[in-house]
Design a protein around this motif. Structure first.
Motif, PDB file in Angstrom:
ATOM      1  N   ALA A   9       1.102  -1.158   0.061  1.00 57.67           N
ATOM      2  CA  ALA A   9      -0.035  -0.212  -0.001  1.00 57.67           C
ATOM      3  C   ALA A   9       0.686   1.144  -0.055  1.00 57.67           C
ATOM      4  O   ALA A   9       0.645   2.060   0.777  1.00 57.67           O
ATOM      5  CB  ALA A   9      -1.027  -0.020   1.167  1.00 57.67           C
ATOM      6  N   GLY A  10       1.995   1.096  -0.679  1.00 60.30           N
ATOM      7  CA  GLY A  10       2.880   2.357  -1.007  1.00 60.30           C
ATOM      8  C   GLY A  10       3.912   2.670   0.241  1.00 60.30           C
ATOM      9  O   GLY A  10       4.657   3.680   0.068  1.00 60.30           O
ATOM     10  N   LYS A  11       4.013   1.587   1.296  1.00 60.33           N
ATOM     11  CA  LYS A  11       5.131   1.888   2.087  1.00 60.33           C
ATOM     12  C   LYS A  11       5.608   0.546   2.147  1.00 60.33           C
ATOM     13  O   LYS A  11       5.196  -0.611   1.752  1.00 60.33           O
ATOM     14  CB  LYS A  11       4.437   2.262   3.368  1.00 60.33           C
ATOM     15  CG  LYS A  11       3.896   3.669   3.296  1.00 60.33           C
ATOM     16  CD  LYS A  11       2.902   3.983   4.497  1.00 60.33           C
ATOM     17  CE  LYS A  11       2.374   5.163   4.525  1.00 60.33           C
ATOM     18  NZ  LYS A  11       1.286   5.534   5.593  1.00 60.33           N
ATOM     19  N   THR A  12       6.990   0.657   2.561  1.00 60.17           N
ATOM     20  CA  THR A  12       7.829  -0.399   2.648  1.00 60.17           C
ATOM     21  C   THR A  12       7.340  -1.418   4.014  1.00 60.17           C
ATOM     22  O   THR A  12       7.385  -0.780   5.239  1.00 60.17           O
ATOM     23  CB  THR A  12       9.213  -0.321   2.716  1.00 60.17           C
ATOM     24  OG1 THR A  12       9.590   0.179   1.497  1.00 60.17           O
ATOM     25  CG2 THR A  12      10.149  -1.526   2.797  1.00 60.17           C
ATOM     26  N   MET A  13       6.949  -2.610   3.908  1.00 54.84           N
ATOM     27  CA  MET A  13       6.819  -3.545   5.134  1.00 54.84           C
ATOM     28  C   MET A  13       8.078  -4.332   5.183  1.00 54.84           C
ATOM     29  O   MET A  13       8.425  -5.196   4.233  1.00 54.84           O
ATOM     30  CB  MET A  13       5.550  -4.421   5.137  1.00 54.84           C
ATOM     31  CG  MET A  13       5.260  -5.228   6.131  1.00 54.84           C
ATOM     32  SD  MET A  13       3.771  -6.041   6.193  1.00 54.84           S
ATOM     33  CE  MET A  13       2.633  -4.676   6.665  1.00 54.84           C
ATOM     34  N   ARG A  14       8.491  -4.517   6.559  1.00 52.02           N
ATOM     35  CA  ARG A  14       9.743  -5.334   6.799  1.00 52.02           C
ATOM     36  C   ARG A  14       9.411  -6.321   7.877  1.00 52.02           C
ATOM     37  O   ARG A  14       8.912  -5.906   8.945  1.00 52.02           O
ATOM     38  CB  ARG A  14      10.920  -4.257   7.236  1.00 52.02           C
ATOM     39  CG  ARG A  14      12.023  -4.998   7.534  1.00 52.02           C
ATOM     40  CD  ARG A  14      12.997  -3.853   8.111  1.00 52.02           C
ATOM     41  NE  ARG A  14      14.133  -4.299   8.896  1.00 52.02           N
ATOM     42  CZ  ARG A  14      15.508  -4.267   8.321  1.00 52.02           C
ATOM     43  NH1 ARG A  14      15.829  -3.535   7.402  1.00 52.02           N
ATOM     44  NH2 ARG A  14      16.469  -4.707   9.106  1.00 52.02           N
ATOM     45  N   LEU A  15       9.707  -7.680   7.409  1.00 53.64           N
ATOM     46  CA  LEU A  15       9.904  -8.522   8.390  1.00 53.64           C
ATOM     47  C   LEU A  15      11.055  -9.012   8.869  1.00 53.64           C
ATOM     48  O   LEU A  15      12.125  -9.302   7.843  1.00 53.64           O
ATOM     49  CB  LEU A  15       8.943  -9.741   7.876  1.00 53.64           C
ATOM     50  CG  LEU A  15       7.622  -9.544   7.294  1.00 53.64           C
ATOM     51  CD1 LEU A  15       6.806 -11.002   7.216  1.00 53.64           C
ATOM     52  CD2 LEU A  15       6.801  -8.935   8.521  1.00 53.64           C
ATOM     53  N   GLY A  33       6.603   1.767   7.636  1.00 52.69           N
ATOM     54  CA  GLY A  33       6.944   3.220   7.923  1.00 52.69           C
ATOM     55  C   GLY A  33       7.999   3.302   8.882  1.00 52.69           C
ATOM     56  O   GLY A  33       9.164   2.729   8.799  1.00 52.69           O
ATOM     57  N   GLU A  34       7.853   3.976  10.043  1.00 54.70           N
ATOM     58  CA  GLU A  34       8.770   4.054  11.104  1.00 54.70           C
ATOM     59  C   GLU A  34       8.325   3.490  12.579  1.00 54.70           C
ATOM     60  O   GLU A  34       8.851   3.852  13.457  1.00 54.70           O
ATOM     61  CB  GLU A  34       9.468   5.380  11.274  1.00 54.70           C
ATOM     62  CG  GLU A  34      10.215   5.872  10.332  1.00 54.70           C
ATOM     63  CD  GLU A  34      10.980   7.209  10.543  1.00 54.70           C
ATOM     64  OE1 GLU A  34      12.241   7.361  10.484  1.00 54.70           O
ATOM     65  OE2 GLU A  34       9.915   8.277  10.937  1.00 54.70           O
ATOM     66  N   ASP A 118       5.944   6.223  14.830  1.00 51.21           N
ATOM     67  CA  ASP A 118       6.242   7.163  14.057  1.00 51.21           C
ATOM     68  C   ASP A 118       4.804   8.375  14.392  1.00 51.21           C
ATOM     69  O   ASP A 118       4.866   9.488  13.744  1.00 51.21           O
ATOM     70  CB  ASP A 118       6.425   7.271  12.657  1.00 51.21           C
ATOM     71  CG  ASP A 118       5.452   6.243  11.905  1.00 51.21           C
ATOM     72  OD1 ASP A 118       4.384   6.545  12.399  1.00 51.21           O
ATOM     73  OD2 ASP A 118       5.904   5.738  10.711  1.00 51.21           O
ATOM     74  N   GLY A 119       3.858   7.814  14.997  1.00 51.89           N
ATOM     75  CA  GLY A 119       2.623   8.613  15.529  1.00 51.89           C
ATOM     76  C   GLY A 119       1.527   8.564  14.278  1.00 51.89           C
ATOM     77  O   GLY A 119       0.399   9.171  14.569  1.00 51.89           O
TER      78      GLY A 119
END
Length: 718
Positions: A9-15, A33-34, A118-119
């Protein structure tokens, strides 16, 4: 250490796995995100033999350090879980629980910790992803993976995983969990959207869920995981035959009993009789025999519905139980309603309060106040049992939050109804759908209190019985239909659309076609209930005489300081004189609350007097507060003073101020000047008749020098 990333969805997901919590059976860090969460899973080596349920514990915790904050309170550390943490734990638990092997009784614990935020990118929706990934990388037997996303809609456009800021603008927001084939859990709210719009949102969410599942499978493919074998003991064939012989046709007869108590008593008698008759042959197999009887009872209960379309209480699949509504049954409360649907009954009470009654919320990401909240209580007596009391269960928190979200879109705007609203639903009887009874009762109770709702809100719980080939969608389910069925689908809303939705499945998923049928059947049932509610209470009552009167006024934000006064002097005086509660917001909204309307009006006038802009020519009745050699200071409204110069006291020459006025004297004055700094000059003589033959004395011109040639004081810093 293994890391897998993908754009979601336009952002990087990291596992990431293998760096932290390495002694856990499985652990995964998820970053979006962060925002980062850690999910760690563990299970006991041996099953618990003393229980007949799966002991799964899911705990979600948001650490304040994740948002760069220190917790409030005396001890300055996180204590019991907040309501949001409990709700997130439930939303994570619900799609995961059905995927463990049937009969698996090893104590299992899933711990999810928010490490940084990141809020904007919400951590709660990552909990399901982290739990699923951690279970997949562990040796614990589990039939996953699943994934969770949040779907919102802004101006007709669906957004996957909207930010915190975007959620504020959404007219539809749902947390959706699913597997590769379909959706398995939904928790959402909306501003009255249609069933088709909800389905469109679920379909869009499922497409992204499949992408996240692929990412988890990538992580798993880089590992060599061997799942533990689960040995579920099977009952002896001879004992099964003996139990079936003893049961005979009793189950078929019992499931047709309409009354809940009679049906339960008949079942208990059957169980006791079979246990007594088989005790000699199988003395240590009591639990197994009970389990076999429960299985036969479940099968008989489901088969009756699938084969005949008739339910245990005689209704067809789409029928709603009889409904009765009694409003205003507690006249001393601010608003009350008793909503009864079959054997489910909710006594709902509304209390109206002021701004000081707002709930303060302190989380890792934000602090705010809530002026509306709903509490749900489920005492043991509502099902005719004894039980532990004195604490709020997770179920009570979850049901209360669902009912709260359902009613929220129908509430009046705060400017039109400036009350803090607390609704309490006391479940008096329960046989299914008590949370939806709380929605109906809450709407009626609000109308009873005088709240001008935009419309009534009603809720209905839908169920499903399926054997893979035959399906039966049930409206207004009983407690037994919830317990023995395959779905609990709660839908609440107004005549215009859905306001809250909650879906739980006990099977691995249902098709969107079945979901569409259930939504349409729920729509018809909701309209039926709304018709009865509107008939019982078509218009809101007048506000109860026992409720506080609340008035509000908007002032210039620059005048907030003048209203409060030095050390709160002015606002305290208003509170003391009028016995009203006075609150002022940063945006200049002043709220007055009190039991006496006249006193509230008096407080409003005092606020106006303190904050209005006086204009030259206005006249005031004031009090002399201070005497100086050059004049007298006059308080013309509470907390505000101006100067009457000695030359403005009388037309004749005044040598001493005390010759004309003294401290505490009443005095009528006229405003003659407002200087650049906002200081006020008053005149007493301007309101007195000029003496006959009076000649104005010429004013001496002011010297441009520093008054007497004296040098100005120098400032010194020490």
């Amino acid at each position: 250490m293994i890391i897998k990333e993908r754009e979601i969805a336009g952002k990087t997901m990291r596992l990431e796995t293998g760096r932290v919590a390495r002694q856990s059976n499985g652990s995964v860090m998820v970053t979006y995100g962060e925002t980062t969460i850690l999910a760690a899973v563990n299970a006991a080596k041996e099953p618990r033999e003393d229980i007949d349920f799966f002991p799964l514990q899911v705990e979600y915790r948001e650490k304040h350090y994740a948002g760069g904050k220190i917790p409030g309170g005396f001890f300055k550390r996180e204590a019991r879980p907040s309501e949001h943490e409990v709700l997130t734990s439930r939303v994570t638990d619900r799609p995961i629980r059905p995927l463990f092997p049937k009969g698996f009784k090893n104590e299992t614990q899933i711990m999810i910790t928010v490490l940084q935020s990141d809020g904007e990118n919400m951590a709660d929706v990552l909990a399901g992803v982290g739990a699923s990934a951690a279970l997949m990388t562990s040796t614990i037997p589990w039939n996953g993976p699943i994934a969770s996303v949040r779907v919102g809609r802004i101006e007709g456009k669906y957004i996957i995983n909207p930010t915190r800021s975007e959620i504020m603008d959404c007219d539809l927001e749902m947390v959706v969990s699913g597997n590769q084939e379909t959706v398995v859990m939904v928790e959402g709210e909306a501003d009255g959207v249609s069933e088709s719009e909800v389905l469109d949102g679920l379909k869009q969410a499922h497409e992204v869920i499949k992408e996240i599942i692929d990412l988890q499978n990538e992580l798993l493919s880089a590992m060599d995981v061997v799942k533990d074998e689960v040995v579920i003991p099977q009952p002896d064939d001879a004992m099964v035959s003996a139990v079936d012989e003893k049961i005979g046709s009793q189950v078929d007869d019992i499931v047709k009993i309409v009354d809940k108590k009679e049906r339960s008593s008949a079942k208990n008698e059957m169980v006791s009789s079979i246990l007594d008759s088989l005790e000699e042959s199988y003395p240590s197999e009591g639990k197994t025999i009970k389990s076999l009887i429960d299985d036969r009872f479940k099968a008989g209960f489901r088969e009756q519905i699938l084969a005949t379309g008739k339910r245990s209480d005689g209704r067809s699949t789409a029928d709603i139980r009889p409904i009765s509504i009694d409003t205003d049954i507690l006249p001393r409360t601010h608003g009350s309603a008793l909503f009864t649907r079959g054997e489910t009954q909710a006594l709902v009470v509304t209390t109206l309060g002021s701004k000081r009654d707002e709930m303060i919320i302190d989380t890792a990401d934000e602090d705010y106040k809530k002026s509306y909240y709903l509490h749900y209580n489920f005492p043991p007596y509502c099902v005719g049992e004894t039980g532990r009391i004195g604490f709020t269960s997770r179920r009570e928190i979850g049901h209360g939050n669902l009912a709260q979200r359902a009613i929220k879109p129908a509430l009046p705007d705060y400017d039109d109804f400036p009350y803090t609203i607390r609704i309490v639903s006391e479940i008096m009887e329960s046989n299914g759908s008590s949370s939806m009874a709380s929605v109906c009762g809450g709407s009626l109770s609000l109308m009873s209190s005088g709240a001008p709702l935009k419309s009534h809100v009603a809720g209905i719980a839908m169920g499903l019985i399926t054997d893979g080939k035959r399906h039966a969608i049930l409206s207004d389910i009983l407690g037994m239909e919830d317990h023995l069925g395959d779905m609990d689908f709660k839908v609440a809303g107004t005549a215009d659309g859905i306001t809250a939705i909650q879906l739980d499945l006990k099977i691995e998923g249902i098709s969107f076609e079945l979901m569409e049928q259930a939504l349409q059947q729920a729509h018809e049932g909701r309209l039926h209930i709304l018709g009865l509610m509107k008939e019982a209470m078509p218009e809101p009552n007048d506000i109860s005489p026992y409720a506080p009167r609340i008035m509000s006024i908007a002032i210039n934000t620059e005048k907030i300081g003048a209203l409060i006064g030095p050390g709160g002097k002015n606002i305290k005086k208003i509170i003391e004189d009028t016995e009203c509660e006075v609150n002022v917001d940063d945006d200049g909204i002043v709220t007055i609350a009190g039991m006496n309307t006249d006193k509230c009006n008096e407080a409003i006038e005092m606020v106006k007097a303190l904050t209005f802009e006086p204009e030259v020519g206005m006249e005031f009745d004031g009090t002399v507060t201070r005497i100086m050699t050059f004049g007298a200071f006059v308080e013309f409204v509470p907390g505000r003073e101006g100067l009457v110069h000695i030359s403005e006291l009388e037309w004749n020459r005044v040598d001493k101020v005390e010759d004309v006025v003294k401290t505490g004297d009443p005095i009528r004055v006229k405003l003659i000047k407002v200087d650049d700094q906002g200081r006020l000059d008053f005149s007493r003589k301007a309101l007195l008749e000029k003496p006959e033959g009076y000649v104005e004395r010429p004013k001496r011109p002011r010297s441009d020098s520093n008054r007497g040639g004296r040098k100005p004081f120098k400032k010194r810093r020490f």
